[in-house]
Motif scaffolding. Structure first.
Motif: not given
Length: 245
Positions: A93-97, A187-198, A225-229, A233-238
């Protein structure tokens, strides 16, 4: 379904396996099965296996002296088992604004499609997408399942910068930009999640074959959510899904 696969010597240490050249869920399922077989049974001799919509590129640790013998081993591996049985995948479940303040192309895109912004959001959040492969940037998700009403050619002139987290449409695909990058998608939306972390072993939390559902959120929810990320402190849900194949 049985596919006639094409095997090519890609380099002295790599073999390319090709499926029919089209975006197809059955091809993806077969490709994921073969990729898993290689990674499970050939882990001692491979460096990595790279996937695309309709191919696998297998890098070996050694020079392939006898290409035809190695192809025979791969064919035997794929025919050894079967795709039947219980399989599992994750539905994220990916949140998008979908706010014009965060999505610079949203209003233009809606106008080009003769739709309202609300209709674009509804059509984009209704499907459950499937992750066909991850590239051209580390963590960039190529997703299949976009509603045909939203199909639209890429920009004639790419944008110099599409921001990290942007959810975009290009042609018959939708995807997520994991980092700031030039790009030709809208670009029609934006997610606060991080999809890549090296800095972590699993650089992208999403995997090939997973499913994605976009959930529309407000700007306030995005910022929260972006603040928590940012504070880890934020874990994506599945939801873990199982089915018989």
């Amino acid at each position: 379904m049985v596919y006639e696969l094409n095997y090519k010597r890609y380099s002295e240490k790599a073999i390319l396996i090709e499926w029919p050249s089209k975006i197809d869920e059955n091809i993806l399922d077969n490709l994921v099965f073969c990729k898993n077989q290689v990674e499970i049974h050939f882990y001692e001799v491979i460096v990595e296996v790279i996937s695309s919509y309709n191919s696998l590129l297998i890098y070996y640790r050694f020079t392939i002296e006898d290409f035809y013998s190695e192809v025979f081993r791969l064919k035997s591996l794929f025919s050894d088992g079967s795709e039947t049985g219980s399989r599992k995948t994750k539905l994220w479940k990916i949140p998008v604004c979908y706010s014009s303040a965060l999505a610079p192309d949203l209003e233009q895109f809606a106008e080009m499609k003769s739709l309202s912004v609300d209709e674009v959001v509804r059509l984009h959040t209704t499907p459950i997408y499937k992750v066909y492969f991850i590239g051209f940037l580390p963590g960039f998700l190529y997703l299949g399942g976009l509603n045909e009403v939203l199909f639209h050619p890429r920009k004639k002139t790419p944008s110099p910068k599409i921001e990290k987290g942007s959810v975009a449409i290009g042609g018959n695909q939708t995807g997520v930009y994991p980092v700031d990058s030039p790009g030709g998608w809208y670009a029609i939306g934006k997610s606060p999640l991080s999809f890549f972390n090296a800095s972590v072993e699993e650089c992208c939390f999403v995997s090939l074959g997973d499913r994605i559902q976009f959930i529309s959120i407000s700007e306030k929810e995005y910022n929260d959510i972006r603040t928590l990320v940012n504070e880890n402190l934020y874990t994506p849900t599945f939801k873990l899904e199982s089915w018989e194949k």
